[in-house]
Design a protein around this motif. Sequence first.
Motif, PDB file in Angstrom:
ATOM      1  N   ALA A  11      19.716  27.078   4.143  1.00  0.00           N
ATOM      2  CA  ALA A  11      18.668  27.093   5.082  1.00  0.00           C
ATOM      3  C   ALA A  11      19.123  27.704   6.378  1.00  0.00           C
ATOM      4  O   ALA A  11      18.512  28.202   6.987  1.00  0.00           O
ATOM      5  CB  ALA A  11      18.084  25.603   5.039  1.00  0.00           C
ATOM      6  N   SER A  12      20.589  27.217   6.776  1.00  0.00           N
ATOM      7  CA  SER A  12      20.955  27.573   7.978  1.00  0.00           C
ATOM      8  C   SER A  12      21.404  29.003   7.790  1.00  0.00           C
ATOM      9  O   SER A  12      21.267  29.743   8.803  1.00  0.00           O
ATOM     10  CB  SER A  12      22.473  26.880   8.095  1.00  0.00           C
ATOM     11  OG  SER A  12      22.348  25.602   8.344  1.00  0.00           O
ATOM     12  N   ILE A  24      16.851  34.998  10.697  1.00  0.00           N
ATOM     13  CA  ILE A  24      15.604  35.250  11.262  1.00  0.00           C
ATOM     14  C   ILE A  24      15.762  35.251  12.697  1.00  0.00           C
ATOM     15  O   ILE A  24      15.482  36.025  13.370  1.00  0.00           O
ATOM     16  CB  ILE A  24      14.683  33.915  10.988  1.00  0.00           C
ATOM     17  CG1 ILE A  24      14.100  33.959   9.319  1.00  0.00           C
ATOM     18  CG2 ILE A  24      13.531  33.757  11.766  1.00  0.00           C
ATOM     19  CD1 ILE A  24      13.590  32.773   8.853  1.00  0.00           C
ATOM     20  N   LYS A  25      16.565  34.222  13.235  1.00  0.00           N
ATOM     21  CA  LYS A  25      16.911  34.053  14.831  1.00  0.00           C
ATOM     22  C   LYS A  25      17.498  35.266  15.310  1.00  0.00           C
ATOM     23  O   LYS A  25      17.286  35.653  16.436  1.00  0.00           O
ATOM     24  CB  LYS A  25      17.301  32.752  15.296  1.00  0.00           C
ATOM     25  CG  LYS A  25      16.414  31.586  14.707  1.00  0.00           C
ATOM     26  CD  LYS A  25      16.562  30.237  15.103  1.00  0.00           C
ATOM     27  CE  LYS A  25      15.438  29.648  15.110  1.00  0.00           C
ATOM     28  NZ  LYS A  25      15.858  27.977  15.319  1.00  0.00           N
ATOM     29  N   ASP A  62      21.218  32.891  21.429  1.00  0.00           N
ATOM     30  CA  ASP A  62      22.059  31.769  20.772  1.00  0.00           C
ATOM     31  C   ASP A  62      22.396  32.042  19.486  1.00  0.00           C
ATOM     32  O   ASP A  62      23.164  31.167  18.758  1.00  0.00           O
ATOM     33  CB  ASP A  62      21.294  30.520  21.236  1.00  0.00           C
ATOM     34  CG  ASP A  62      20.156  30.273  20.619  1.00  0.00           C
ATOM     35  OD1 ASP A  62      19.573  31.365  20.308  1.00  0.00           O
ATOM     36  OD2 ASP A  62      19.658  29.194  20.582  1.00  0.00           O
ATOM     37  N   PHE A  63      21.983  33.124  18.872  1.00  0.00           N
ATOM     38  CA  PHE A  63      22.148  33.441  17.283  1.00  0.00           C
ATOM     39  C   PHE A  63      22.600  35.024  17.178  1.00  0.00           C
ATOM     40  O   PHE A  63      22.125  35.660  16.355  1.00  0.00           O
ATOM     41  CB  PHE A  63      20.827  33.028  16.495  1.00  0.00           C
ATOM     42  CG  PHE A  63      20.628  32.014  16.257  1.00  0.00           C
ATOM     43  CD1 PHE A  63      21.101  31.147  15.182  1.00  0.00           C
ATOM     44  CD2 PHE A  63      19.982  31.252  17.219  1.00  0.00           C
ATOM     45  CE1 PHE A  63      20.984  29.742  15.006  1.00  0.00           C
ATOM     46  CE2 PHE A  63      19.552  29.792  16.938  1.00  0.00           C
ATOM     47  CZ  PHE A  63      20.180  28.933  16.084  1.00  0.00           C
ATOM     48  N   GLN A  64      23.343  35.478  18.091  1.00  0.00           N
ATOM     49  CA  GLN A  64      24.115  36.733  18.032  1.00  0.00           C
ATOM     50  C   GLN A  64      25.075  36.891  17.042  1.00  0.00           C
ATOM     51  O   GLN A  64      26.301  37.333  17.374  1.00  0.00           O
ATOM     52  CB  GLN A  64      24.279  37.330  19.558  1.00  0.00           C
ATOM     53  CG  GLN A  64      22.860  37.387  20.171  1.00  0.00           C
ATOM     54  CD  GLN A  64      21.903  38.214  19.742  1.00  0.00           C
ATOM     55  OE1 GLN A  64      22.115  39.487  19.517  1.00  0.00           O
ATOM     56  NE2 GLN A  64      20.717  37.640  19.600  1.00  0.00           N
ATOM     57  N   VAL A  65      25.003  36.446  15.830  1.00  0.00           N
ATOM     58  CA  VAL A  65      26.016  36.473  14.780  1.00  0.00           C
ATOM     59  C   VAL A  65      25.389  37.027  13.653  1.00  0.00           C
ATOM     60  O   VAL A  65      24.159  36.833  13.216  1.00  0.00           O
ATOM     61  CB  VAL A  65      26.408  35.043  14.436  1.00  0.00           C
ATOM     62  CG1 VAL A  65      27.231  34.539  15.590  1.00  0.00           C
ATOM     63  CG2 VAL A  65      25.442  34.171  14.200  1.00  0.00           C
ATOM     64  N   ALA A  66      26.118  37.672  12.806  1.00  0.00           N
ATOM     65  CA  ALA A  66      25.658  38.460  11.414  1.00  0.00           C
ATOM     66  C   ALA A  66      25.753  37.299  10.482  1.00  0.00           C
ATOM     67  O   ALA A  66      26.712  36.706  10.222  1.00  0.00           O
ATOM     68  CB  ALA A  66      26.428  39.497  11.083  1.00  0.00           C
TER      69      ALA A  66
END
Length: 144
Positions: A56-57, A63-64, A71-75
């Motif tokens: 789920a993470s 999604i984000k 705050d979710f600028q990661v692949a």
Amino acid sequence: MRRCPKRSSTPSKAFKVRLLLDTNILIWALIDPSRLKHEAQAALEDGDNEVLFSAASIWEIAIKSALGRADFQVAPEEIVEAAVASGFIELPVRSAAALKVARLPPLHRDPFDRLLVAQAMTEPAALYTADAGLQKYSELVVLV
């Protein structure tokens, strides 16, 4: 990408503690472990503990990140690779956890966080989080 040091563990042994990382703790552990308290870092590096990350993470990150959240600028692919390389274990979303979400009181609005709480309760595992609002759900929620 900075990574949490590789954990040392022996396959198929009994673990001291099962730890489920919420999404932000997972990202911090893999990219910027200095954001975690020393005790949390030590627990994650302890090979006697089973460290879990939820499918789920990864879904939440995908999604984000796609929405461009700062705050979710990661692949998500890189997070999965780094988590596995660090010795973390992927936890699938089981039907028992999905059903548990429906029985949780509406104390928190984020559906990803509610699912992580339900997973912690059904597995069971301590849920490591930085979100104090989740502590109302269970003694399994640990603020780190």
